[in-house]
Design an enzyme around this catalytic site. Sequence first.
Site, PDB file in Angstrom:
ATOM      1  N   ASP A  82       0.911  -1.106  -0.202  1.00  0.00           N
ATOM      2  CA  ASP A  82      -0.009  -0.028  -0.134  1.00  0.00           C
ATOM      3  C   ASP A  82       0.985   1.404  -0.044  1.00  0.00           C
ATOM      4  OD1 ASP A  82      -2.371   1.384   0.021  1.00  0.00           O
ATOM      5  OD2 ASP A  82      -2.296   1.532   2.322  1.00  0.00           O
ATOM      6  N   GLU A 134      -2.924   5.508  -8.109  1.00  0.00           N
ATOM      7  CA  GLU A 134      -3.847   6.574  -7.627  1.00  0.00           C
ATOM      8  C   GLU A 134      -4.007   7.847  -8.492  1.00  0.00           C
ATOM      9  OE1 GLU A 134      -4.337   9.247  -3.650  1.00  0.00           O
ATOM     10  OE2 GLU A 134      -3.548   7.095  -3.502  1.00  0.00           O
TER      11      GLU A 134
END
Length: 279
Positions: A82, A134
């Site tokens: 992550d 992202e």
Amino acid sequence: MPLVTLSDVLQPALKRGHAVAGLVTLGWEDMRAYVAAAEAENVPVILQAGPSCRDHTPLPVLGKMFRYLAEGSSVPVVAHLDHGYTADECREALESGFTSLMFDGSRLPLQQNIDETAAIAEMAHAAGISCEGEIGFVGYADGESSAGTDPDEAAQFARDTKVDAMAISVGNVHLQENKEGGLDEPRIRAIEALTPVPLVIHGGSGVPMAQRQHLARTSKICKYNIGTELRMAFGQALRAAVNSDPSRFDRVQILKDTHDPLVAATRTVLQGFKGDDPC
């Protein structure tokens, strides 16, 4: 069962109308509780190693921990990096046995974010694993402000990077301790109309439960990252365990008392993302 990739769990979620929880881990106690909860609910789970986790435990160790839990699990488990910020960090995760890499270039100019994310996705796909990117910076409660995702830029990002999942900024923030906010549903609908890629919500702890459930079933949001609310549950359980007997000093015995409360809290989270046939 062995570890699976992010695509292995998100593509079925996209087709069947449910979401999968990306659970932020900090150590052995929470990651084993998360797998136990997923088994109890019969749903897949994504174990996530974020920056603070990696600061505490090296990636090669985390990879072995995730793999050990997956191999003994009755449900699919994803080992997910992550917020990887560099190619070297992503490569180390790949070499440590992770099955999913999330490269965060959301602070970068659009084209640079596309170029760097595309390179990570190419590396991941060559190794047979998944990549999340992202577009649109997701800020922090009491910290950096978010920059909402532009739908046209999201479509370009998804097309040019070939990511398997795309994290978006639609009113969500990291580290939010309450659920008084809410996601921008019109922006979500505009983004999902332009791309077939599964969407990801970071900062899922701040999203009201009813909205989580609704969007898990009716949108292309297939993954919610949940960290803060489960860290709070663990902290409360740990505090109760310590205070229950001030004479105890064996941390193993103390930490054992956090397991059942954390499993129960995690099961509640997982129940909110279920579809008719989640596995």
